[in-house]
Design a protein around this motif. Structure first.
Motif, PDB file in Angstrom:
ATOM      1  N   ARG A   1     -19.455 -45.539 -41.816  1.00 17.06           N
ATOM      2  CA  ARG A   1     -19.110 -44.510 -42.804  1.00 17.06           C
ATOM      3  C   ARG A   1     -18.759 -45.163 -44.135  1.00 17.06           C
ATOM      4  O   ARG A   1     -19.125 -44.655 -45.208  1.00 17.06           O
ATOM      5  CB  ARG A   1     -17.931 -43.679 -42.294  1.00 17.06           C
ATOM      6  CG  ARG A   1     -17.604 -42.463 -43.174  1.00 17.06           C
ATOM      7  CD  ARG A   1     -16.467 -41.665 -42.541  1.00 17.06           C
ATOM      8  NE  ARG A   1     -16.279 -40.388 -43.190  1.00 17.06           N
ATOM      9  CZ  ARG A   1     -15.470 -40.155 -44.221  1.00 17.06           C
ATOM     10  NH1 ARG A   1     -14.788 -41.173 -44.747  1.00 17.06           N
ATOM     11  NH2 ARG A   1     -15.345 -38.940 -44.733  1.00 17.06           N
TER      12      ARG A   1
ATOM     13  N   PHE B   1     -12.869 -44.166 -41.955  1.00 18.21           N
ATOM     14  CA  PHE B   1     -11.997 -43.199 -41.300  1.00 18.21           C
ATOM     15  C   PHE B   1     -10.577 -43.750 -41.234  1.00 18.21           C
ATOM     16  O   PHE B   1     -10.352 -44.969 -41.137  1.00 18.21           O
ATOM     17  CB  PHE B   1     -12.475 -42.909 -39.871  1.00 18.21           C
ATOM     18  CG  PHE B   1     -13.635 -41.951 -39.813  1.00 18.21           C
ATOM     19  CD1 PHE B   1     -13.524 -40.667 -40.324  1.00 18.21           C
ATOM     20  CD2 PHE B   1     -14.838 -42.335 -39.225  1.00 18.21           C
ATOM     21  CE1 PHE B   1     -14.600 -39.786 -40.263  1.00 18.21           C
ATOM     22  CE2 PHE B   1     -15.909 -41.465 -39.162  1.00 18.21           C
ATOM     23  CZ  PHE B   1     -15.791 -40.181 -39.685  1.00 18.21           C
TER      24      PHE B   1
ATOM     25  N   ASP C   1      -7.698 -40.011 -37.844  1.00 18.30           N
ATOM     26  CA  ASP C   1      -8.774 -39.033 -38.046  1.00 18.30           C
ATOM     27  C   ASP C   1      -9.471 -38.664 -36.745  1.00 18.30           C
ATOM     28  O   ASP C   1     -10.092 -37.598 -36.643  1.00 18.30           O
ATOM     29  CB  ASP C   1      -9.814 -39.591 -39.033  1.00 18.30           C
ATOM     30  CG  ASP C   1      -9.307 -39.586 -40.467  1.00 18.30           C
ATOM     31  OD1 ASP C   1      -8.281 -38.919 -40.723  1.00 18.30           O
ATOM     32  OD2 ASP C   1      -9.914 -40.260 -41.327  1.00 18.30           O
TER      33      ASP C   1
ATOM     34  N   ASN D   1     -22.617 -31.741 -42.882  1.00 16.03           N
ATOM     35  CA  ASN D   1     -21.560 -32.745 -42.957  1.00 16.03           C
ATOM     36  C   ASN D   1     -21.846 -33.894 -41.992  1.00 16.03           C
ATOM     37  O   ASN D   1     -21.890 -33.696 -40.764  1.00 16.03           O
ATOM     38  CB  ASN D   1     -20.213 -32.088 -42.611  1.00 16.03           C
ATOM     39  CG  ASN D   1     -19.052 -33.066 -42.725  1.00 16.03           C
ATOM     40  OD1 ASN D   1     -19.209 -34.195 -43.201  1.00 16.03           O
ATOM     41  ND2 ASN D   1     -17.886 -32.617 -42.290  1.00 16.03           N
TER      42      ASN D   1
ATOM     43  N   ASP E   1     -19.879 -36.290 -41.137  1.00 11.96           N
ATOM     44  CA  ASP E   1     -18.701 -36.707 -40.379  1.00 11.96           C
ATOM     45  C   ASP E   1     -18.721 -36.164 -38.949  1.00 11.96           C
ATOM     46  O   ASP E   1     -18.294 -36.845 -38.005  1.00 11.96           O
ATOM     47  CB  ASP E   1     -17.424 -36.250 -41.087  1.00 11.96           C
ATOM     48  CG  ASP E   1     -17.115 -37.090 -42.315  1.00 11.96           C
ATOM     49  OD1 ASP E   1     -17.651 -38.223 -42.399  1.00 11.96           O
ATOM     50  OD2 ASP E   1     -16.368 -36.633 -43.192  1.00 11.96           O
ATOM     51  N   ALA E   2     -19.183 -34.936 -38.793  1.00  6.63           N
ATOM     52  CA  ALA E   2     -19.249 -34.370 -37.450  1.00  6.63           C
ATOM     53  C   ALA E   2     -20.194 -35.185 -36.569  1.00  6.63           C
ATOM     54  O   ALA E   2     -19.907 -35.434 -35.385  1.00  6.63           O
ATOM     55  CB  ALA E   2     -19.715 -32.914 -37.515  1.00  6.63           C
TER      56      ALA E   2
ATOM     57  N   MET F   1     -18.579 -38.586 -35.752  1.00 10.84           N
ATOM     58  CA  MET F   1     -17.550 -38.412 -34.729  1.00 10.84           C
ATOM     59  C   MET F   1     -18.167 -38.206 -33.347  1.00 10.84           C
ATOM     60  O   MET F   1     -17.642 -38.672 -32.329  1.00 10.84           O
ATOM     61  CB  MET F   1     -16.662 -37.218 -35.070  1.00 10.84           C
ATOM     62  CG  MET F   1     -15.582 -37.538 -36.084  1.00 10.84           C
ATOM     63  SD  MET F   1     -14.328 -38.618 -35.368  1.00 10.84           S
ATOM     64  CE  MET F   1     -13.359 -39.025 -36.815  1.00 10.84           C
TER      65      MET F   1
ATOM     66  N   TRP G   1     -14.483 -30.690 -37.905  1.00 11.41           N
ATOM     67  CA  TRP G   1     -15.408 -31.218 -38.910  1.00 11.41           C
ATOM     68  C   TRP G   1     -16.535 -30.196 -39.112  1.00 11.41           C
ATOM     69  O   TRP G   1     -17.641 -30.362 -38.638  1.00 11.41           O
ATOM     70  CB  TRP G   1     -15.994 -32.558 -38.455  1.00 11.41           C
ATOM     71  CG  TRP G   1     -14.938 -33.571 -38.101  1.00 11.41           C
ATOM     72  CD1 TRP G   1     -14.423 -33.828 -36.880  1.00 11.41           C
ATOM     73  CD2 TRP G   1     -14.263 -34.428 -39.012  1.00 11.41           C
ATOM     74  NE1 TRP G   1     -13.468 -34.799 -36.945  1.00 11.41           N
ATOM     75  CE2 TRP G   1     -13.346 -35.199 -38.254  1.00 11.41           C
ATOM     76  CE3 TRP G   1     -14.334 -34.645 -40.400  1.00 11.41           C
ATOM     77  CZ2 TRP G   1     -12.498 -36.141 -38.838  1.00 11.41           C
ATOM     78  CZ3 TRP G   1     -13.505 -35.590 -40.969  1.00 11.41           C
ATOM     79  CH2 TRP G   1     -12.595 -36.320 -40.199  1.00 11.41           C
TER      80      TRP G   1
END
Length: 680
Positions: free
Chosen positions: A168, A176, A180, A616, A618-619, A622, A678
């Motif tokens: 990331r 992160f 998080d 997004n 980030d989802a 993750m 997220w």
């Protein structure tokens, strides 16, 4: 829509499919299958000969080996017994015990490396399995899965989280934070621990360790002393018995001064220097002693015993010492001083040839002042010989060995005092097992009978010499331990220091654990000769051989092709379906590849998919972090799964029975929480 694959990609898929089939079939041991897979990759050119054995230098392999040694040391010193008594319910059934242990592992894994958390609690799990009468795997698999789940809660809990955070940051979105990962991590951990601890452990196959001892010696009768600083001092016999019963031990007699009590009054208060005769199983003997701080009477006597006659004769004329040896060999009676300074008669006996030869050799050396015909006539070696005759020193490596007395043994109907066991051999008689018969006589005055099993402590050479002289047969080695005072605290402190260095990022986990193993060896917490026996070598070979195979899957692009094909065929532009597929594919690949390699392959793909869909990223990152950690179907998906393979006696195909339901729980709980925490 068809996917065109290169030849090397088809070859690696064929090798992996064949390997998985052999693993599940179980006809070959897992390290043999792993070795065959590696050789196939080498012969087909997927792995170069130069890189063939690079897997054995991988930090994961070193970490697993070190964890096994550290776990052995914590168990041998009694540190595990203390941890069990203080942190886990003492009178709970199997379900509550497994749930509490799994939950504890999950909490610890959130704030320390999950491999370290498993290393700390694995001996506790084995002890719980023994206490509850369960196969070790039914406690170890929930423990391993709980530690894996707990690692998903924080940035430092597991390496995949750190790798995802790094990708990331490289993508220009920043790394992160420490917590998080908590919304998703805590959710799947709670759900997984509840399922595994309360219900899922029953799905684990009941296996026994391959090296389980095939003999049964019954309980041991041994003498223990109440020390001045012991917890037992000031307690009543009833209170001490209640604590010993938890370790399957009981009091069968008591000695106070010169008075021997066969059936002691339960409300009698114990004093310092009281001697208790206890009956215990061999494996629980150490835990019974640690419960109330008792000490073996043989060790107390060894510490307080005066110097041996041979040492006392070091400064006497050589002819006088030789005369005494001759008298002993001829069966003449002698007189010795007991611990209270009173003369006691020693029964005449014939000195075994090996002892006579050693004593004669020492006498000859003292009379000439030379060794092996060399020297200048000075008595330079007499002090050294006297020192060697003392028996084991604090620097010697002691072992505990079970010896069976043969029917024609010269020791029949004689006692440890009769043969001067400690004086002449430097070994301690810790306990006697006589099946079907119970005696509360003092150990040193108990006549030995054929078929008795003697628990001896001493240096290996001395124990072997005694066994040869008195025709005793050693039994197969078992995990019989007697805790040494102070070593439990020392072992635990070293381990916690290693964990702290790992958690703060000062040094990698493999280096920290390697330093801990070296400290264990230097301080004799784990004797050097026991280090290599504490390591389960088939597991090390399995991991070291398959790492290059997993690398071939990544280097040939096979993982990328398979993941992209699944997304194209199934997701078809739906971001929620794509997110679910990334999670499932990452979990599936992680079951057969190193999790760090899996995350490294999937992170760029996840970022690319999010970019193409305009959602997004980030989802998706993750989901890669969760899927990369949650590998429960095979023993090679995660180091924690590999660690329990040997102690549990599992086969390769045993993991999916609990692992598949746990992965279903992770997907069912993790996907909605990902979408909530997220948003796309």
């Amino acid at each position: 829509m068809f996917v065109v694959m290169a030849q090397d990609q088809l070859i690696i898929i064929a090798i992996l499919a064949f390997s998985m089939g052999m693993f599940i079939w179980g006809r070959w041991r897992h390290d043999m299958v792993a070795g065959a897979s590696l050789l196939a990759c080498i012969l087909t050119g997927l792995v170069t000969p130069e890189d063939a054995f690079s897997g054995f230098s991988h930090p994961a392999v070193i970490t697993v080996a070190c964890v096994l040694v550290i776990s052995y040391g914590l168990q041998q010193t009694g540190a595990v017994d203390v941890l069990t008594q203080r942190l886990l319910p003492s009178s709970a059934g199997p379900t509550l015990s497994i749930f509490a242990l799994t939950a504890l592992a999950a909490v610890l894994s959130g704030f320390m490396n999950n491999v370290g958390a498993l290393a700390l609690l694995m001996p506790v799990a084995i002890q719980i399995a023994v206490n509850q009468g369960l196969p070790p795997g039914r406690v170890l698999m929930p423990l391993a899965f709980g530690s894996i789940l707990g690692g998903t809660m924080t940035l430092i809990g597991t390496p995949p989280n750190l790798i995802v955070s790094g990708f990331r940051d490289q993508a220009g979105m920043g790394a992160f934070g420490m917590f998080d990962f908590m919304p998703v991590g805590v959710s799947i951990t709670l759900a997984g621990v509840v399922f595994v601890g309360l219900l899922g452990w029953r799905l684990v196959p009941a296996r026994k360790q391959a090296d389980t001892a095939s003999f049964e010696t019954g309980t041991y009768l041994t003498e223990v002393r109440v020390m001045a600083d012991s917890k037992a001092a000031g307690m009543t016999l009833r209170e001490v018995e209640a604590k010993l019963e938890k370790e399957d031990a009981q009091i069968v007699g008591m000695v106070r001064g010169e008075m021997r009590v066969i059936a002691p009054y339960s409300r009698r208060l114990l004093r310092a220097d009281d001697i208790l005769v206890i009956e215990a199983e061999p494996e629980s003997l150490g835990a019974a002693l640690a419960t109330v701080g008792l000490k073996l009477e043989a060790e107390v006597m060894a510490e307080n015993m005066p110097d041996e006659p041979v040492e006392a004769e070091a400064d006497k004329p050589a002819n006088e010492a030789a005369d005494k040896v001759t008298k002993k060999a001829a069966g003449k009676s002698t007189t010795r001083m007991n611990r209270r300074g009173r003369p006691v008669a020693v029964k005449p006996e014939r000195t075994p040839p090996s002892v006579l030869a050693r004593t004669g050799e020492q006498t000859a050396k003292k009379s000439t002042g030379k060794t092996d015909g060399s020297g200048d006539g000075k008595d330079t070696d007499s002090g050294k010989e006297a020192e060697e005759s003392k028996g084991p020193s604090k620097h010697d490596e002691l072992v505990i060995q079970e010896l069976v007395v043969m029917p024609d043994s010269p020791m029949l109907n004689r006692t440890a005092s009769d043969i001067e066991l400690r004086t002449r051999y430097g070994i301690n008689l810790l306990a006697v097992s006589r099946q079907g018969r119970r005696s509360v006589k003092r150990l040193r005055s108990t006549p030995v009978q054929g078929g008795d099993v003697l628990l001896m402590q001493g240096v290996p050479e001395a124990v072997s010499g005694f066994a040869n002289d008195y025709r005793c047969v050693p039994l197969a080695e078992r995990d019989i331990r007697v805790p040494v005072k102070g070593q439990a605290v020392l072992a635990g402190s070293i381990f916690l220091i290693a964990i702290a260095l790992t958690a703060t990022g000062v040094l990698p986990v493999a280096i920290c654990f390697g330093m801990a193993v070296l400290a264990y060896m230097a301080l004799k917490i784990v004797p050097p000769r026991s280090v290599y026996t504490a390591i389960d070598w088939p597991v090390i070979v399995l991991l070291g051989a398959l790492l290059p195979v997993a690398g071939a899957m990544a280097s040939t692009g096979t993982a990328d092709v398979l993941a992209q094909a699944m997304l194209d065929w199934v997701a078809q532009g739906n971001p929620v379906v794509a997110l679910a597929l990334v999670l499932i594919i990452t979990m599936t690949l992680s079951d057969f590849m190193n999790n760090a390699a899996t995350v490294a392959v999937m992170c760029p793909l996840a970022i690319s998919i999010a970019s193409q869909l305009g959602v997004n990223p980030d989802a998706f990152l993750m989901s890669v972090a969760v899927g990369g950690s949650c590998a429960f179907l095979t023993p090679i998906g995660h180091q924690n799964n590999t660690l329990i393979l040997g102690p549990s006696g599992f086969k390769f195909g045993d993991y999916w029975r609990l692992g598949l339901p746990v992965e279903i729980v992770v997907v069912a709980i993790g996907l909605p929480v990902l979408l909530w925490a997220w948003p796309l």
